[in-house]
Motif scaffolding. Structure first.
Motif, PDB file in Angstrom:
ATOM      1  N   GLU A   7      -8.217  -1.979  -1.459  1.00 18.82           N
ATOM      2  CA  GLU A   7      -8.268  -1.619  -0.034  1.00 18.82           C
ATOM      3  C   GLU A   7      -9.670  -1.848   0.518  1.00 18.82           C
ATOM      4  O   GLU A   7      -9.839  -2.452   1.583  1.00 18.82           O
ATOM      5  N   GLU A  29      -4.143   7.292   6.369  1.00 18.82           N
ATOM      6  CA  GLU A  29      -4.003   5.848   6.221  1.00 18.82           C
ATOM      7  C   GLU A  29      -2.680   5.375   6.829  1.00 18.82           C
ATOM      8  O   GLU A  29      -2.633   4.382   7.553  1.00 18.82           O
ATOM      9  N   ILE A  68       0.831  -1.209   0.000  1.00 14.04           N
ATOM     10  CA  ILE A  68       0.000   0.000   0.000  1.00 14.04           C
ATOM     11  C   ILE A  68       0.870   1.264   0.000  1.00 14.04           C
ATOM     12  O   ILE A  68       0.636   2.181  -0.799  1.00 14.04           O
ATOM     13  N   HIS A  94      -6.197   0.503  -6.618  1.00 10.43           N
ATOM     14  CA  HIS A  94      -5.691   0.564  -5.239  1.00 10.43           C
ATOM     15  C   HIS A  94      -6.858   0.722  -4.252  1.00 10.43           C
ATOM     16  O   HIS A  94      -6.964  -0.008  -3.268  1.00 10.43           O
ATOM     17  N   HIS A 128       1.258   4.371  -2.722  1.00  9.28           N
ATOM     18  CA  HIS A 128       1.123   5.786  -2.339  1.00  9.28           C
ATOM     19  C   HIS A 128       2.283   6.616  -2.890  1.00  9.28           C
ATOM     20  O   HIS A 128       2.074   7.709  -3.407  1.00  9.28           O
TER      21      HIS A 128
HETATM   22 FE   LIG Z   1      -4.175   3.733   0.175  1.00 12.62          FE
END
Ligand SMILES: [Fe+2]
Ligand SMILES: [Fe+2]
Length: 186
Positions: A48, A103, A9, A44, A13
């Protein structure tokens, strides 16, 4: 070795941030960069929502994904170089940056605490699969947006190189074709 979901993740980003920088600095073909950003962010977010957020309190994060998607659609429709494009891009960057910060500082540490190391690796596999599925549905070949492509180059960057090398047919090429053509041109 299997990669844990937090590494996957955060790597996405960082890729998103580098695409934002390209657009801000007006490097490369903005339409190609926007297309890449759109596919990556959607895949993405879906991965998630479907594989990572269930089980943790992430209702607010889903709302933020929706906001980002509306802005992304507007960016896809806007003409690069216009004030409208610039304004939409600024809004999108602001919204996504805030979301990513939250996040990384709150959601992911809480996830790590609740599922443990082994759980993070299992979630990593599920995230990766869901993300690949979504990219495929969006018409992006698997190689075009590898998980953890931070160290890899973006399609927009390859396109820029292809432009400099004057590779014919480059505007119709995918990432892999561009990379192949560049390799052969050397
Ligand atoms: Fe994310
Ligand atoms: Fe998110």
């Amino acid at each position: 070795m299997a990669t844990d979901v937090i590494t996957l993740i955060t790597s996405d980003h960082r890729t998103v941030e580098s695409l934002f920088q390209r657009l801000k600095k007006q490097e490369g073909d903005p339409s190609a960069t926007v297309a890449e950003l759109h596919a990556l962010l959607i895949a993405h977010a879906r991965a998630e929502e479907d594989r990572v957020y269930p089980g943790i309190d992430a209702h607010h994060s889903v709302e933020e994904h929706k906001e980002a998607e509306i802005l992304l659609d507007a960016l896809v429709r806007a003409q690069p170089g216009t004030p409208e494009f610039r304004k939409t891009l600024d809004k999108l960057i602001k919204s996504v940056t805030r979301h990513v910060e939250e996040e990384e500082s709150r959601i992911l540490p809480a996830l790590a605490k609740s599922v443990g190391e082994k759980g993070l690796v299992e979630l990593g596999k599920a995230f990766k699969e869901r993300r690949a599925e979504e990219l495929k549905a969006l018409g992006v070949p698997k190689q075009a947006a590898p998980v953890g492509s931070r160290e890899g180059v973006t399609k927009a960057e390859l396109y820029e190189k292809a432009k400099k090398a004057d590779i014919p047919g480059r505007s119709h090429m995918g990432k892999k074709e561009l990379a192949d053509a560049l390799r052969h041109a050397k």
